[in-house]
Enzyme design. Structure first.
Site, PDB file in Angstrom:
ATOM      1  N   ARG A  92       8.381 -19.050 -10.198  1.00  0.00           N
ATOM      2  CA  ARG A  92       8.846 -18.528  -8.744  1.00  0.00           C
ATOM      3  C   ARG A  92       9.434 -19.887  -8.084  1.00  0.00           C
ATOM      4  O   ARG A  92       9.696 -19.718  -6.950  1.00  0.00           O
ATOM      5  CB  ARG A  92       7.723 -18.162  -8.255  1.00  0.00           C
ATOM      6  CG  ARG A  92       7.708 -16.487  -7.840  1.00  0.00           C
ATOM      7  CD  ARG A  92       6.319 -16.357  -7.008  1.00  0.00           C
ATOM      8  NE  ARG A  92       6.301 -14.958  -6.510  1.00  0.00           N
ATOM      9  CZ  ARG A  92       5.890 -13.975  -6.732  1.00  0.00           C
ATOM     10  NH1 ARG A  92       5.147 -13.879  -7.954  1.00  0.00           N
ATOM     11  NH2 ARG A  92       5.720 -12.984  -6.038  1.00  0.00           N
ATOM     12  N   ARG A 102       3.597   1.177  -1.585  1.00  0.00           N
ATOM     13  CA  ARG A 102       3.187   0.671  -2.794  1.00  0.00           C
ATOM     14  C   ARG A 102       1.520   0.902  -2.732  1.00  0.00           C
ATOM     15  O   ARG A 102       0.940   0.564  -1.823  1.00  0.00           O
ATOM     16  CB  ARG A 102       3.467  -0.782  -3.308  1.00  0.00           C
ATOM     17  CG  ARG A 102       2.681  -0.841  -4.687  1.00  0.00           C
ATOM     18  CD  ARG A 102       3.643  -1.989  -5.258  1.00  0.00           C
ATOM     19  NE  ARG A 102       3.347  -3.441  -4.735  1.00  0.00           N
ATOM     20  CZ  ARG A 102       4.074  -4.554  -5.072  1.00  0.00           C
ATOM     21  NH1 ARG A 102       4.788  -4.462  -6.023  1.00  0.00           N
ATOM     22  NH2 ARG A 102       3.686  -5.666  -4.361  1.00  0.00           N
ATOM     23  N   ARG A 122       7.382 -12.846   2.519  1.00  0.00           N
ATOM     24  CA  ARG A 122       7.387 -13.033   1.027  1.00  0.00           C
ATOM     25  C   ARG A 122       8.812 -12.975   0.693  1.00  0.00           C
ATOM     26  O   ARG A 122       9.332 -13.629  -0.226  1.00  0.00           O
ATOM     27  CB  ARG A 122       6.713 -11.941   0.242  1.00  0.00           C
ATOM     28  CG  ARG A 122       5.096 -12.096   0.399  1.00  0.00           C
ATOM     29  CD  ARG A 122       4.541 -10.723   0.159  1.00  0.00           C
ATOM     30  NE  ARG A 122       4.545 -10.421  -1.347  1.00  0.00           N
ATOM     31  CZ  ARG A 122       4.305  -9.126  -1.871  1.00  0.00           C
ATOM     32  NH1 ARG A 122       4.059  -8.215  -0.911  1.00  0.00           N
ATOM     33  NH2 ARG A 122       4.628  -8.916  -3.122  1.00  0.00           N
ATOM     34  N   LYS A 182       9.427  -5.449 -10.476  1.00  0.00           N
ATOM     35  CA  LYS A 182       8.950  -6.198 -11.718  1.00  0.00           C
ATOM     36  C   LYS A 182       7.679  -5.737 -12.455  1.00  0.00           C
ATOM     37  O   LYS A 182       7.684  -5.504 -13.738  1.00  0.00           O
ATOM     38  CB  LYS A 182       8.738  -7.756 -11.441  1.00  0.00           C
ATOM     39  CG  LYS A 182      10.033  -8.400 -10.747  1.00  0.00           C
ATOM     40  CD  LYS A 182       9.768  -9.943 -10.191  1.00  0.00           C
ATOM     41  CE  LYS A 182       8.827 -10.364  -9.578  1.00  0.00           C
ATOM     42  NZ  LYS A 182       9.080  -9.710  -8.080  1.00  0.00           N
ATOM     43  N   ARG A 210      -2.071  -3.320  -1.370  1.00  0.00           N
ATOM     44  CA  ARG A 210      -2.480  -4.904  -1.241  1.00  0.00           C
ATOM     45  C   ARG A 210      -2.451  -5.409  -0.081  1.00  0.00           C
ATOM     46  O   ARG A 210      -1.406  -4.907   0.948  1.00  0.00           O
ATOM     47  CB  ARG A 210      -1.685  -5.707  -2.194  1.00  0.00           C
ATOM     48  CG  ARG A 210      -1.889  -5.574  -3.782  1.00  0.00           C
ATOM     49  CD  ARG A 210      -0.706  -5.838  -4.585  1.00  0.00           C
ATOM     50  NE  ARG A 210      -0.038  -7.057  -3.996  1.00  0.00           N
ATOM     51  CZ  ARG A 210       1.127  -7.381  -4.952  1.00  0.00           C
ATOM     52  NH1 ARG A 210       1.570  -7.057  -5.937  1.00  0.00           N
ATOM     53  NH2 ARG A 210       1.693  -8.640  -4.274  1.00  0.00           N
TER      54      ARG A 210
HETATM   55  P1  AMP Z   1       3.060 -10.651  -6.910  1.00  0.00           P
HETATM   56  O1  AMP Z   1       1.977  -9.883  -7.419  1.00  0.00           O
HETATM   57  O2  AMP Z   1       3.759 -11.361  -7.883  1.00  0.00           O
HETATM   58  O3  AMP Z   1       3.796 -10.238  -5.672  1.00  0.00           O
HETATM   59  O4  AMP Z   1       2.499 -12.123  -6.210  1.00  0.00           O
HETATM   60  C1  AMP Z   1       1.664 -12.050  -5.394  1.00  0.00           C
HETATM   61  C2  AMP Z   1       1.335 -13.301  -4.558  1.00  0.00           C
HETATM   62  O5  AMP Z   1       0.466 -14.186  -5.488  1.00  0.00           O
HETATM   63  C3  AMP Z   1       2.563 -13.901  -4.117  1.00  0.00           C
HETATM   64  O6  AMP Z   1       3.045 -13.699  -2.739  1.00  0.00           O
HETATM   65  C4  AMP Z   1       2.020 -15.553  -4.167  1.00  0.00           C
HETATM   66  O7  AMP Z   1       1.453 -15.949  -3.176  1.00  0.00           O
HETATM   67  C5  AMP Z   1       1.181 -15.531  -5.359  1.00  0.00           C
HETATM   68  N1  AMP Z   1       1.937 -15.867  -6.655  1.00  0.00           N
HETATM   69  C6  AMP Z   1       2.417 -14.863  -7.775  1.00  0.00           C
HETATM   70  N2  AMP Z   1       2.809 -15.643  -8.772  1.00  0.00           N
HETATM   71  C7  AMP Z   1       2.944 -16.694  -8.279  1.00  0.00           C
HETATM   72  C8  AMP Z   1       3.818 -18.158  -8.753  1.00  0.00           C
HETATM   73  N3  AMP Z   1       4.473 -17.920  -9.934  1.00  0.00           N
HETATM   74  N4  AMP Z   1       3.685 -19.337  -7.900  1.00  0.00           N
HETATM   75  C9  AMP Z   1       3.259 -19.297  -6.716  1.00  0.00           C
HETATM   76  N5  AMP Z   1       2.412 -18.247  -6.197  1.00  0.00           N
HETATM   77  C10 AMP Z   1       2.329 -17.177  -6.743  1.00  0.00           C
END
Ligand code: AMP
Length: 210
Positions: free
Chosen positions: A88, A122, A166, A15, A155
């Site tokens: 999400r 990554r 996740r 994404k 990360r």
């Molecule tokens: P990402 O970079 O999109 O993989 O997001 C990393 C982490 O941020 C996720 O595992 C969640 O803990 C938090 N996060 C990101 N976007 C959301 C969302 N829309 N709702 C809730 N938590 C989020």
């Protein structure tokens, strides 16, 4: 382009990478809740302090916090928007529906073992958030971002244990969103396997057909 797009798909489905490119080439405004939350954590803001524990555990940050954040960001945006990592949960999708007309929901389909490899290998830029993969999309110079010269890091939630959590969170909370967007007639499933270029072309085809 005035189309508003959400990108669905499990962690590591590409994404962030695809969003970055679509934003650069079509002029969409890119909004990534993951990037915004990581920035809040880095800056030690109130939001960051509240979000950190959830992120480190691979859980979703509470809806109220994320919905507030996205509404704030959408206020200042112009033209088409591309959302990476939001919504999400069903609650988030409904809240988004009140403030933005989503014209296309892209569901990236990928297989889980490939995702584990993608995520654990990554690397992300501390400065501009660009993402690389040690094997499939390596930076020209090890540890250094091609785009801005920033430092690349892994990360804290890209370790195998948190990655598995996740995935579980995704299956439980986010996968049901495909049904929400299918009912609205805007869902397009896109094969997310293959090269970054191949996947990009498939998404562009979905955008042109929207
Ligand atoms: P990402 O970079 O999109 O993989 O997001 C990393 C982490 O941020 C996720 O595992 C969640 O803990 C938090 N996060 C990101 N976007 C959301 C969302 N829309 N709702 C809730 N938590 C989020």
């Amino acid at each position: 382009m005035d189309l508003n797009i959400v990108l669905l798909g499990p962690p590591g489905s590409g994404k962030g990478t695809q969003t970055e490119r679509l934003a650069a080439e079509f002029g969409f405004t890119k909004i990534s809740t993951g990037d915004l939350l990581r920035e809040a954590v880095r800056n030690g803001t109130d939001l960051g302090t509240k979000a950190k524990g959830y992120m480190d555990a691979g859980k979703l940050v509470p809806d109220a916090l994320v919905i507030g954040l996205i509404k704030e960001k959408l206020k200042g945006s112009k033209g088409g928007v591309i959302l990476d990592g939001f919504p999400r949960s069903l609650e988030q999708a409904k809240a988004l529906d009140e403030v933005l007309k989503v014209g296309l929901a892209v569901d990236l389909k990928v297989d889980q073992e490939a995702l584990i490899k993608r995520l654990t290998e990554r690397r992300s830029c501390r400065k501009c958030n660009a993402v690389y993969h040690l094997e499939f999309n390596p930076p020209r110079k090890e540890g250094v971002c091609d785009k801005c010269g920033g430092e690349l890091y892994q990360r804290s939630d890209d370790t195998e244990k948190v990655v598995r959590e996740r995935f579980a969170t995704y299956t439980e909370r986010t996968a049901p969103l495909t049904e929400f967007y299918r009912r609205k007639g805007v869902l397009r499933s896109v094969d997310g396997m293959g090269s970054i270029d191949d996947v990009y072309k498939r998404i562009v085809a979905a955008i042109k057909a929207a």
